[in-house]
Every structure is written in structure tokens, then in C-alpha cells.
Design an enzyme around this catalytic site. Structure first.
Site, short mmCIF file in Angstrom:
data_model
loop_
_atom_site.label_atom_id
_atom_site.label_comp_id
_atom_site.label_asym_id
_atom_site.label_seq_id
_atom_site.Cartn_x
_atom_site.Cartn_y
_atom_site.Cartn_z
N LYS A 60 11.02 -6.87 -10.62
CA LYS A 60 12.24 -6.31 -10.03
C LYS A 60 12.61 -5.05 -10.79
O LYS A 60 12.29 -4.99 -11.98
CB LYS A 60 13.39 -7.31 -10.03
CG LYS A 60 13.64 -8.15 -11.31
CD LYS A 60 13.85 -7.50 -12.64
CE LYS A 60 15.00 -6.54 -12.78
NZ LYS A 60 15.07 -6.01 -14.19
N TYR B 90 20.66 -8.57 -10.61
CA TYR B 90 20.87 -10.01 -10.83
C TYR B 90 22.22 -10.44 -10.28
O TYR B 90 22.37 -11.54 -9.76
CB TYR B 90 20.81 -10.35 -12.32
CG TYR B 90 19.42 -10.27 -12.92
CD1 TYR B 90 18.55 -11.35 -12.84
CD2 TYR B 90 18.99 -9.11 -13.55
CE1 TYR B 90 17.29 -11.28 -13.39
CE2 TYR B 90 17.73 -9.03 -14.10
CZ TYR B 90 16.87 -10.11 -14.02
OH TYR B 90 15.62 -10.04 -14.55
P1 NAD Z 1 8.52 -1.68 -21.19
O1 NAD Z 1 8.88 -0.26 -21.36
O2 NAD Z 1 8.63 -2.58 -22.38
O3 NAD Z 1 7.03 -1.79 -20.65
C1 NAD Z 1 6.50 -0.93 -19.67
C2 NAD Z 1 5.00 -0.87 -19.81
O4 NAD Z 1 4.50 0.09 -18.88
C3 NAD Z 1 4.53 -0.42 -21.21
O5 NAD Z 1 3.45 -1.22 -21.62
C4 NAD Z 1 4.06 1.01 -20.97
O6 NAD Z 1 3.00 1.39 -21.85
C5 NAD Z 1 3.55 0.93 -19.54
N1 NAD Z 1 3.48 2.24 -18.90
C6 NAD Z 1 2.45 2.67 -18.16
N2 NAD Z 1 2.67 3.90 -17.72
C7 NAD Z 1 3.87 4.28 -18.20
C8 NAD Z 1 4.63 5.46 -18.07
N3 NAD Z 1 4.20 6.51 -17.36
N4 NAD Z 1 5.82 5.51 -18.70
C9 NAD Z 1 6.29 4.44 -19.38
N5 NAD Z 1 5.60 3.29 -19.53
C10 NAD Z 1 4.40 3.21 -18.93
O7 NAD Z 1 9.37 -2.25 -19.98
P2 NAD Z 1 9.67 -3.77 -19.62
O8 NAD Z 1 10.98 -4.14 -20.17
O9 NAD Z 1 8.50 -4.62 -19.92
O10 NAD Z 1 9.89 -3.64 -18.02
C11 NAD Z 1 8.80 -3.49 -17.12
C12 NAD Z 1 9.22 -3.95 -15.74
O11 NAD Z 1 9.56 -5.33 -15.80
C13 NAD Z 1 10.46 -3.25 -15.20
O12 NAD Z 1 10.30 -3.04 -13.82
C14 NAD Z 1 11.59 -4.20 -15.46
O13 NAD Z 1 12.65 -4.10 -14.54
C15 NAD Z 1 10.88 -5.53 -15.34
N6 NAD Z 1 11.50 -6.57 -16.15
C16 NAD Z 1 11.82 -7.74 -15.58
C17 NAD Z 1 12.41 -8.74 -16.31
C18 NAD Z 1 12.74 -10.05 -15.68
O14 NAD Z 1 13.43 -10.85 -16.30
N7 NAD Z 1 12.25 -10.33 -14.48
C19 NAD Z 1 12.70 -8.54 -17.65
C20 NAD Z 1 12.36 -7.33 -18.23
C21 NAD Z 1 11.75 -6.36 -17.45
#
Ligand code: NAD
Length: 374
Positions: free
Chosen positions: A135, A219
């Protein structure tokens, strides 16, 4: 026996612990039906994938972590060792499409920044894989439509990472709310955390699509919809950003109120504060989750007293439920159409906020609900 008292009686006696623990039975599927576990590949190994999803995949019954897709070379060896992933199941963003030839991978799970969800969901579908997309589903309704079409054309299932539909506390809100066990209600919900790192993609419009509304407010709007068990018909919204210097591309704080056929829901979300709750003010008193949206440590209460439900690993239950959908060819509770619905509402919230809180109609809202009345 009349429906409402009966449902209330079930909750008072036993809570809804069975919802998570007995998920396979609820779906009519027993692990004995099939010995195959489906292979999942995580795309994007950031905080959520490494902190929650990969550990959850060690607890799933019907699927396992079979592959990874990462742009960071150093992560390959670490993950391979930690999760026993063979080299042939490790991909990067350039060779990702070759995953089509990998029989170990059944499900591709997209955990990238929001603006990348559409591209990778479509590529995964074209590679012949089922998809779970985090999401918000995408940064626009247009992209959501393309993602749904791509999965349909490929004959593959698409699910959104809405883990709280599989969380017993939130499921109790759905059941008690939808069945109006404590009568009619109005709702309030808020979700916020402090975000102070200026380099995070979350505050870049091109990567995130928006601010806390896309990330956290989703949420709140989900929670109000699944507690009412109805679709909102209109809304108003106002931008309440405090630090405009820091939040120069996306909102820092935003409030909105949705009108449902049977009540109202006031919501607020922010990267400039800290809270997480969902409250239904019912005819019999308050029904509330606080904290409501985190991974564990949720707490709930109803006019009858504290909720006594057994927590689950939300992500493990969520991913297993999708694996069962694939194995049994049943629909997911959280399909792409629900992600589209929520992106539609988000677009309308921004539209209203841009017009200083003008009432906006939701007449074209996709008709999709997770109903737990039966
Ligand atoms: P994050 O920044 O920790 O991770 C993102 C990942 O994408 C990293 O590994 C990064 O290297 C990679 N990536 C690849 N290309 C990239 C670019 N061009 N720029 C930036 N990063 C790039 O983020 P996150 O917190 O893991 O969130 C990722 C997704 O998951 C989001 O869509 C977020 O909304 C979702 N999320 C959902 C929940 C949930 O509870 N369902 C919780 C956290 C995050």
C-alpha cells in the site's frame, strides 16, 4: 436466534482468536490438501521487507521466501545466507523480467517506493506471476487501473498489502461495527509519526505520490470503511501542515471527514506528530483500538470491556491467505480493486484540500467492501 445478540455472544465468550489461528479452515483449505508451498520473491529489500515480511515468511504454512530482487549487491550475499536463497533466485531491477522462467517463484511481492509499484506489478504480471503489491497500491487511479488490467490479462491474482484485514483486533472492529452490535455510530481515526529525515523518498512527491495520507492516512480511511461496512458518499479535507519549509512537496498533516450512509468519520494523519487510533462512538459507548495500526501490541476496548483476542503475525496470516487464494482459486479479501478504491478516495481528499475543504462527491467510488456479516 437473532443475528446481533448471537454475534455479540460469540465475542463475549471467546473473542475472535479463531479468525487468525483457524484461517485455513475459514477458507475451506487444509494444509493436508496439498504438499506444495508457493515460492515468494520480495522486490525491494528495505525496512518493511527486511524487518517484517522476510521474518513473517519463516512463519507461513503455505508459502516461503524463495527469491529476492534488489539493486544493492551487498544485500545479495546477506539475504542468501540468512534465508537460504539460491543464487539462481536472486534478481536485480534490470534482469527482473527473467523471473518469468523461474518455476520456484509463484508470487512476486512489491515492497518498493510507491511510485514504482505500478511498473513492477505490471512487469511481474507479464512474467506470469501472482502479485502482492504494498500500500498505497499506486500514486494514481490511472496506474491502479493499468495494474488490474495487467494482472487480469495475465490470468494472475493481485492483492494489496493490507495486513490489518488479517489482524484479529481490526477484524473485531469489522465484525462488531458492521453488525452494529453496539448500535449506530460515528467514527474518528488518526495515524501519525514524526518524519525528520529530508532524504527519505516518503516526502518526495515524485516517489511517494503524496505525504502521510498515502502512507498512514490510508489506514484510517480503510479502518472507517471496514468498521462501517459501507462506502463513503462524500468528503471534505483541509491541509494542516505546520512545517511548510520541510514539507515543501507533500503535506505534513491533513484532516478529512467522510460521510457514510449511516454516519460520519473524521480522520487526521501527519508526519509531524505521533498517534494511532480508531474509535467508533456507538449508541452504547466507545469502541476503540489504540494503538490500532502497528504490527503488534494492539489494544482494544468495547462498551462491554477490553477486547480479548489473541494476536497473530499479521504479515504471515496475510501472505498465507493469498497463497490459499491461489491454491484454491478463491478471491482475495484485499484485491487490486480495493487498492484502486482507496487511491480514488485519496485523490478526492487532495481535491477537496486544494479547494479549502469544499465538499466533494464520491459518486464514482468502486463498489468494493470486505464484509464480515456472515
Ligand atoms: P524503504 O525505503 O525502507 O525501502 C524501499 C526499498 O526500495 C529499499 O530497499 C530501496 O533500496 C528500494 N529502492 C529501489 N529503487 C529505489 C529508488 N529509486 N528510490 C528509493 N528506494 C528504492 O521503504 P519501506 O518502508 O520498506 O516501504 C516500501 C513500501 O512498503 C512502501 O510502499 C510502503 O508504503 C510500504 N510499507 C507497508 C507497510 C505495511 O505495514 N503494509 C509498512 C511499511 C511500508
Amino acid at each position: 436466534m437473532k443475528r446481533r445478540p448471537f454475534i455479540k455472544q460469540i465475542f463475549q465468550v471467546s473473542g475472535v482468536a479463531w479468525l487468525g489461528a483457524e484461517l485455513p479452515l475459514m477458507y475451506g483449505y487444509s494444509p493436508r490438501d496439498k504438499d506444495k508451498k508457493l515460492g515468494v520473491a520480495l522486490v525491494g529489500l528495505g525496512n518493511y521487507a527486511s524487518g517484517q515480511l522476510a521474518p513473517a515468511l519463516l512463519e507461513t504454512t503455505h508459502c516461503y521466501l524463495a527469491g529476492i530482487v534488489t539493486g544493492t549487491k551487498a544485500k545479495e550475499a546477506d539475504w542468501s545466507k540468512k534465508y537460504n536463497i539460491p543464487e539462481k533466485n536472486i534478481y536485480n531491477y534490470k534482469n527482473f523480467d527473467a523471473i518469468a522462467d523461474n518455476k520456484d517463484i509463484d508470487i512476486v511481492y512489491i515492497v518498493l517506493p510507491n511510485s514504482m509499484h505500478a511498473e513492477y506489478t505490471i512487469r511481474a504480471a507479464k512474467a506470469g506471476k501472482h502479485v502482492i503489491c504494498e500500500k498505497p497500491m499506486a500514486t494514481s487511479v490511472e496506474d491502479c487501473k493499468k495494474m488490474i488490467t495487467a494482472c487480469k490479462d495475465a490470468g494472475k491474482k493481485l492483492s494489496i498489502g493490507y495486513r490489518l484485514h488479517f489482524d484479529p483486533f481490526n477484524e473485531q472492529m469489522m465484525l462488531l461495527g458492521q453488525n452494529r452490535v453496539f448500535g449506530e455510530m460515528n467514527m474518528e481515526s488518526g495515524f501519525a509519526f514524526n518524519l525528520s529525515d529530508p532524504n527519505r523518498w516518503r516526502i518526495k512527491k515524485s516517489m511517494a505520490g503524496g505525504g502521510p495520507l498515502m502512507d498512514l492516512g490510508i489506514y484510517c480511511l480503510q479502518g472507517c470503511i471496514y468498521t462501517f461496512g459501507e462506502l463513503p458518499v462524500s468528503l471534505w479535507a483541509k491541509d494542516l501542515t505546520k512545517n511548510h519549509d520541510f514539507f515543501d512537496e507533500v503535506e505534513g498533516t491533513i484532516e478529512w471527514e467522510m460521510t457514510f450512509p449511516s454516519g460520519k468519520a473524521y480522520c487526521i494523519t501527519s508526519y509531524e506528530d505521533r498517534y494511532g487510533y480508531i474509535t467508533a462512538n456507538t449508541e452504547k459507548g466507545e469502541m476503540k483500538l489504540s494503538p490500532a495500526f502497528i504490527y503488534n501490541g494492539l489494544k482494544g476496548s468495547t462498551p462491554d470491556g477490553p477486547m480479548t483476542v489473541k494476536p497473530v503475525n499479521q504479515q504471515a496470516v496475510q501472505i498465507d491467505a493469498f497463497a490459499i487464494n491461489i491454491l484454491k482459486n478463491t478471491p482475495t479479501l484485499v484485491p487490486g480493486e480495493m487498492g484502486l478504491r482507496d487511491n480514488y478516495i485519496i485523490e478526492k481528499i487532495y481535491e477537496s484540500a486544494a479547494k479549502q475543504g469544499a465538499e466533494v462527491s464520491l459518486k464514482d467510488i468502486p463498489n468494493i467492501l470486505d464484509l464480515r456479516k456472515d
